[in-house]
Design a protein around this motif. Structure first.
Motif, PDB file in Angstrom:
ATOM      1  N   LEU A  49      24.769   5.128 -44.264  1.00 16.48           N
ATOM      2  CA  LEU A  49      25.921   5.520 -43.444  1.00 16.48           C
ATOM      3  C   LEU A  49      25.547   5.576 -41.964  1.00 16.48           C
ATOM      4  CD1 LEU A  49      28.909   6.424 -43.975  1.00 16.48           C
ATOM      5  CD2 LEU A  49      28.105   8.756 -43.570  1.00 16.48           C
ATOM      6  N   ASN A  50      26.354   4.916 -41.126  1.00 17.48           N
ATOM      7  CA  ASN A  50      26.129   5.021 -39.676  1.00 17.48           C
ATOM      8  C   ASN A  50      27.362   5.478 -38.913  1.00 17.48           C
ATOM      9  OD1 ASN A  50      27.734   2.593 -39.251  1.00 17.48           O
ATOM     10  ND2 ASN A  50      25.923   1.414 -39.833  1.00 17.48           N
ATOM     11  N   ASN A  51      28.508   5.606 -39.588  1.00 19.37           N
ATOM     12  CA  ASN A  51      29.738   6.026 -38.902  1.00 19.37           C
ATOM     13  C   ASN A  51      30.494   6.999 -39.807  1.00 19.37           C
ATOM     14  OD1 ASN A  51      32.320   6.177 -37.679  1.00 19.37           O
ATOM     15  ND2 ASN A  51      32.078   4.152 -36.792  1.00 19.37           N
ATOM     16  N   LEU A  52      30.658   8.250 -39.341  1.00 22.57           N
ATOM     17  CA  LEU A  52      31.299   9.284 -40.149  1.00 22.57           C
ATOM     18  C   LEU A  52      32.450   9.917 -39.365  1.00 22.57           C
ATOM     19  CD1 LEU A  52      31.437  11.214 -42.632  1.00 22.57           C
ATOM     20  CD2 LEU A  52      29.762  12.663 -41.446  1.00 22.57           C
ATOM     21  N   THR A  53      33.627   9.977 -40.000  1.00 23.87           N
ATOM     22  CA  THR A  53      34.795  10.653 -39.427  1.00 23.87           C
ATOM     23  C   THR A  53      35.270  11.705 -40.412  1.00 23.87           C
ATOM     24  OG1 THR A  53      35.504   8.680 -38.199  1.00 23.87           O
ATOM     25  CG2 THR A  53      37.158  10.382 -38.591  1.00 23.87           C
ATOM     26  N   ARG A 108      27.245   7.439 -35.353  1.00 24.26           N
ATOM     27  CA  ARG A 108      28.466   7.965 -34.735  1.00 24.26           C
ATOM     28  C   ARG A 108      29.127   8.976 -35.650  1.00 24.26           C
ATOM     29  NH1 ARG A 108      33.410   4.755 -31.781  1.00 24.26           N
ATOM     30  NH2 ARG A 108      34.899   6.483 -31.802  1.00 24.26           N
ATOM     31  N   ILE A 109      29.589  10.080 -35.047  1.00 24.98           N
ATOM     32  CA  ILE A 109      30.341  11.075 -35.802  1.00 24.98           C
ATOM     33  C   ILE A 109      31.562  11.483 -34.993  1.00 24.98           C
ATOM     34  CG2 ILE A 109      28.867  12.962 -34.937  1.00 24.98           C
ATOM     35  CD1 ILE A 109      29.450  14.374 -37.648  1.00 24.98           C
ATOM     36  N   ASP A 110      32.728  11.456 -35.641  1.00 27.04           N
ATOM     37  CA  ASP A 110      33.998  11.852 -35.035  1.00 27.04           C
ATOM     38  C   ASP A 110      34.589  12.994 -35.850  1.00 27.04           C
ATOM     39  OD1 ASP A 110      34.904   9.630 -32.893  1.00 27.04           O
ATOM     40  OD2 ASP A 110      33.825   8.655 -34.526  1.00 27.04           O
ATOM     41  N   ILE A 111      34.927  14.074 -35.167  1.00 26.77           N
ATOM     42  CA  ILE A 111      35.482  15.251 -35.828  1.00 26.77           C
ATOM     43  C   ILE A 111      36.848  15.556 -35.224  1.00 26.77           C
ATOM     44  CG2 ILE A 111      35.173  17.702 -36.341  1.00 26.77           C
ATOM     45  CD1 ILE A 111      33.075  15.903 -37.640  1.00 26.77           C
ATOM     46  N   SER A 147      31.843  12.900 -31.067  1.00 31.07           N
ATOM     47  CA  SER A 147      33.190  13.173 -30.566  1.00 31.07           C
ATOM     48  C   SER A 147      33.808  14.295 -31.390  1.00 31.07           C
ATOM     49  CB  SER A 147      34.061  11.910 -30.650  1.00 31.07           C
ATOM     50  OG  SER A 147      35.386  12.184 -30.244  1.00 31.07           O
ATOM     51  N   VAL A 148      34.217  15.375 -30.714  1.00 28.92           N
ATOM     52  CA  VAL A 148      34.833  16.520 -31.372  1.00 28.92           C
ATOM     53  C   VAL A 148      36.151  16.796 -30.673  1.00 28.92           C
ATOM     54  CG1 VAL A 148      34.578  18.921 -32.056  1.00 28.92           C
ATOM     55  CG2 VAL A 148      32.555  17.454 -31.890  1.00 28.92           C
ATOM     56  N   HIS A 149      37.234  16.761 -31.439  1.00 29.89           N
ATOM     57  CA  HIS A 149      38.566  16.901 -30.856  1.00 29.89           C
ATOM     58  C   HIS A 149      39.318  18.022 -31.569  1.00 29.89           C
ATOM     59  CE1 HIS A 149      42.340  16.036 -28.985  1.00 29.89           C
ATOM     60  NE2 HIS A 149      41.952  14.869 -28.489  1.00 29.89           N
ATOM     61  N   GLN A 199      28.613   2.197 -45.131  1.00 24.72           N
ATOM     62  CA  GLN A 199      28.227   2.331 -43.731  1.00 24.72           C
ATOM     63  C   GLN A 199      29.244   3.124 -42.912  1.00 24.72           C
ATOM     64  OE1 GLN A 199      27.466  -1.550 -42.102  1.00 24.72           O
ATOM     65  NE2 GLN A 199      26.059  -2.123 -43.743  1.00 24.72           N
ATOM     66  N   VAL A 200      30.517   3.072 -43.294  1.00 24.11           N
ATOM     67  CA  VAL A 200      31.581   3.763 -42.560  1.00 24.11           C
ATOM     68  C   VAL A 200      32.367   4.620 -43.552  1.00 24.11           C
ATOM     69  CG1 VAL A 200      33.636   3.500 -41.105  1.00 24.11           C
ATOM     70  CG2 VAL A 200      31.758   1.846 -40.936  1.00 24.11           C
ATOM     71  N   LEU A 201      32.478   5.917 -43.234  1.00 26.55           N
ATOM     72  CA  LEU A 201      33.166   6.850 -44.122  1.00 26.55           C
ATOM     73  C   LEU A 201      34.093   7.743 -43.305  1.00 26.55           C
ATOM     74  CD1 LEU A 201      33.578   8.215 -46.908  1.00 26.55           C
ATOM     75  CD2 LEU A 201      31.615   9.675 -46.359  1.00 26.55           C
ATOM     76  N   SER A 202      35.377   7.760 -43.690  1.00 26.27           N
ATOM     77  CA  SER A 202      36.367   8.647 -43.078  1.00 26.27           C
ATOM     78  C   SER A 202      36.990   9.485 -44.176  1.00 26.27           C
ATOM     79  CB  SER A 202      37.452   7.843 -42.353  1.00 26.27           C
ATOM     80  OG  SER A 202      36.917   7.091 -41.292  1.00 26.27           O
ATOM     81  N   LEU A 203      36.864  10.801 -44.054  1.00 21.49           N
ATOM     82  CA  LEU A 203      37.361  11.706 -45.087  1.00 21.49           C
ATOM     83  C   LEU A 203      38.291  12.746 -44.494  1.00 21.49           C
ATOM     84  CD1 LEU A 203      34.179  12.502 -47.239  1.00 21.49           C
ATOM     85  CD2 LEU A 203      36.048  10.930 -47.791  1.00 21.49           C
ATOM     86  N   THR A 204      39.290  13.115 -45.286  1.00 20.32           N
ATOM     87  CA  THR A 204      40.148  14.254 -44.978  1.00 20.32           C
ATOM     88  C   THR A 204      39.739  15.391 -45.903  1.00 20.32           C
ATOM     89  OG1 THR A 204      41.976  12.791 -44.359  1.00 20.32           O
ATOM     90  CG2 THR A 204      42.520  15.081 -44.845  1.00 20.32           C
ATOM     91  N   LEU A 205      39.381  16.529 -45.331  1.00 21.13           N
ATOM     92  CA  LEU A 205      38.970  17.693 -46.109  1.00 21.13           C
ATOM     93  C   LEU A 205      39.974  18.815 -45.912  1.00 21.13           C
ATOM     94  CD1 LEU A 205      35.147  17.768 -45.225  1.00 21.13           C
ATOM     95  CD2 LEU A 205      36.250  16.646 -47.173  1.00 21.13           C
ATOM     96  N   HIS A 206      40.400  19.424 -47.026  1.00 24.38           N
ATOM     97  CA  HIS A 206      41.381  20.509 -46.968  1.00 24.38           C
ATOM     98  C   HIS A 206      40.777  21.782 -47.524  1.00 24.38           C
ATOM     99  CE1 HIS A 206      45.101  18.445 -45.720  1.00 24.38           C
ATOM    100  NE2 HIS A 206      44.560  17.390 -46.303  1.00 24.38           N
TER     101      HIS A 206
END
Length: 562
Positions: A286-290, A313-316, A348-350, A258-265
């Protein structure tokens, strides 16, 4: 004999004074829930009688953010807090004294950091020598038989102790559901993978896994056994830790995720693998992606090859400059990954860096218009992504498309002139009745029209019925907005938004030490004070302001008066 009789009488008297309701566990638990915010009250409650002691102590120890209180269960002559802020042993505790530590440790269900707590920051923590002694006497499996959630930072926040992965391997707890740990620099990747495999084999109910790194440089790329983690619902790879290119494709095996936070290089090959797949990667729950990336293009490519039908929700977060066309492509990619417009509520895009010096980076309204199709958005934040060149048409359409919006941010540190009028801002905030945070640059140099009800649109101007005051808005950041005294900004804000308390702005660096918003903010604060002290004036303020807007008067020397 007399003493025995007295004791029996006292015991009988206590039993008679104790309400029978306190013998019901559910009632005791409900009472304890109301005093959990005060450890002192909880301790006093636990001292009331033996019948209440056990459930009170269970709740008192259930969640801990440091092992300090556990060591301080030892007699006071066995330990001391030294100048380094750590707990040290002054003598060797007896086995019976250690037993009290073990008993209270068995009550702990959660060992999780709480950095927001003042008590956590100020409380002393055991020195590594003390912890080594503790775990030598009681291995983690014996010490914490009921532990469900573990942030290993709680155990290993000392620099000389954190690389001790051998200790973390001992936390093979069958009830463990949440695990978070930080990778020390220099540890081989295969040891990380073996560690996760070992812990997962014992904790088959693992539901949340968070891995981060404490160093900068080349990222850790690890491969996790997703085929053995059927219950995993939260996965976070943070701070220079990322999955291998093949492992990201395997996240589709996590049917409960349901919640996934990934670092992509860049250069990891992840996106190339996704593009080669015959079918897009589907994360159905999945309902929350960072996504934490170097470039915004990585996010766009990822979203174009992933289906997330339940995404809410999506956070970038990205750190390199993104051109306007790249921002537009990202916004459009949300249509592909979401599949529908019903679920997404938070975007959210930062960004981290602006354009190269002297490079103009206009982000027009057209780039953001695809977001208007998502009618359930409650939070929209674009921070430091460029210069926002929005217009009234977009702002008015946003008020219609997002009636439940709660926070709206178009925040840019770059100085720019906005085409959005004060009238459009008032209309947006008044029609969106749940909006409590607004960050937007606008043109406040012209007198606005107060927002009125749509049904009175065809009524002559003097008889139009104003919208009721909007009571939700509490924070307004005006960015680089320009203004004039003739626009009556403080009076209008105080009349339309009676609960607005936080009015802030950016100062243009190197332009002038004179901040035009300072006197306006001071006048606004006076009006806020008068709202509380003069309710009669407050009640007629909207009509008074409306009459002022019709008067052609110089306000260079305007004073707050009626």
């Amino acid at each position: 004999m007399k003493d025995r009789a007295t004791d029996r009488a006292s015991s009988t008297a206590f039993e008679l004074t104790m309400h029978r309701a306190l013998l019901v566990n559910d009632i005791v638990h409900t009472i304890l829930q109301n005093i959990t915010s005060s450890p002192t009250d909880m301790i006093n409650f636990a001292s009331t009688c033996s019948a209440l002691s056990s459930p009170a102590l269970d709740m008192l120890w259930c969640k801990q953010s440091t092992l300090g209180p556990l060591i301080m269960c030892l007699p006071q002559d066995t330990w001391e807090v030294r100048n380094d802020g750590c707990i040290h042993l002054t003598r060797e505790p007896l086995p019976t004294e250690w037993e009290r530590v073990r008993l209270n440790a068995s009550r702990i269900h959660k060992l999780m950091e709480n950095p927001r707590s003042t008590r956590y920051k100020d409380s002393p923590k055991p020195h590594s020598h003390v912890l080594h002694k503790l775990f030598a006497l009681f291995p983690p499996t014996l010490l914490f038989p009921n532990l469900h959630k573990l942030d290993f930072e709680v155990v290993s926040d000392r620099p000389e102790f954190s690389p001790d992965f051998a200790l973390l391997r001992q936390f093979r707890l069958p009830r463990l559901e949440v695990l978070a740990f930080r990778l020390p620099s220099g540890i081989p990747v295969h040891e990380i993978e073996q560690l996760v495999d070992t812990i997962q084999a014992q904790a088959s109910g693992l539901r949340q896994l968070v891995i981060s790194a404490s160093h900068v440089g080349a990222p850790f790329q690890i491969d996790l056994p997703f085929n053995k983690m059927p219950k995993l619902n939260l996965l976070a790879m943070l701070c220079n830790v990322c999955l291998t290119r093949h492992n990201i494709a395997d996240t589709g095996l996590l049917r409960s995720l349901q919640v996934l936070s990934l670092t992509l290089h860049e250069g990891s090959g992840v996106l190339a693998d996704l593009q080669l797949r015959d079918m897009p990667l589907e994360l159905s729950a999945l309902n929350n992606l960072t996504l934490i990336v170097d470039r915004l293009q990585l996010c766009t490519s990822f979203l174009l090859h992933v289906i997330t039908p339940q995404l809410s929700r999506i956070d970038i977060m990205y750190c390199k400059y993104a051109a306007p066309q790249e921002v537009g492509k990202f916004v459009r990619s949300l249509h592909t990954t979401c599949q529908s417009f019903a679920s997404l509520k938070n975007v959210s895009v930062h960004g981290d860096r602006g354009p190269p010096q002297g490079f103009y980076n206009p982000l027009s309204s057209d780039l953001f218009r695809p977001l208007l199709k998502f009618r359930r958005l409650t939070h929209v934040k674009f921070i430091a992504t460029g210069q926002y060149c929005l217009d009234d048409a977009f702002i008015n359409d946003a008020a219609v498309a997002w009636p439940d919006i709660q926070e709206l941010w178009f925040a840019s540190h770059e100085t720019h002139t906005s085409a959005v009028t004060f009238t459009a801002v008032l209309s947006l905030a008044s029609r969106c009745r749940s909006l409590h945070v607004l960050h937007l640059t606008f043109d406040g140099t012209q007198r606005p029209t107060l927002p009125y009800r749509k049904e009175s649109e065809d009524v002559p101007d003097g008889k139009r019925e104003l919208l009721p005051t909007q009571t939700a808005l509490q924070r307004l950041h005006v960015g680089h907005s320009k203004l004039s005294r003739a626009a009556l900004v403080p009076w209008i804000l105080a009349a339309v938004f009676p609960n607005l308390v936080d009015l802030t702005w950016y100062q243009t660096p190197g332009v002038s030490d004179i901040i035009p918003w300072l006197p306006e903010a001071a006048e606004f604060q006076q009006l806020v004070i008068r709202r509380k002290t003069d309710p009669v004036e407050y009640a007629v303020r909207p009509n008074f302001v409306q009459s002022l807007l019709k008067v052609d008067i110089s306000l260079e020397s305007w004073e707050v008066s009626m």
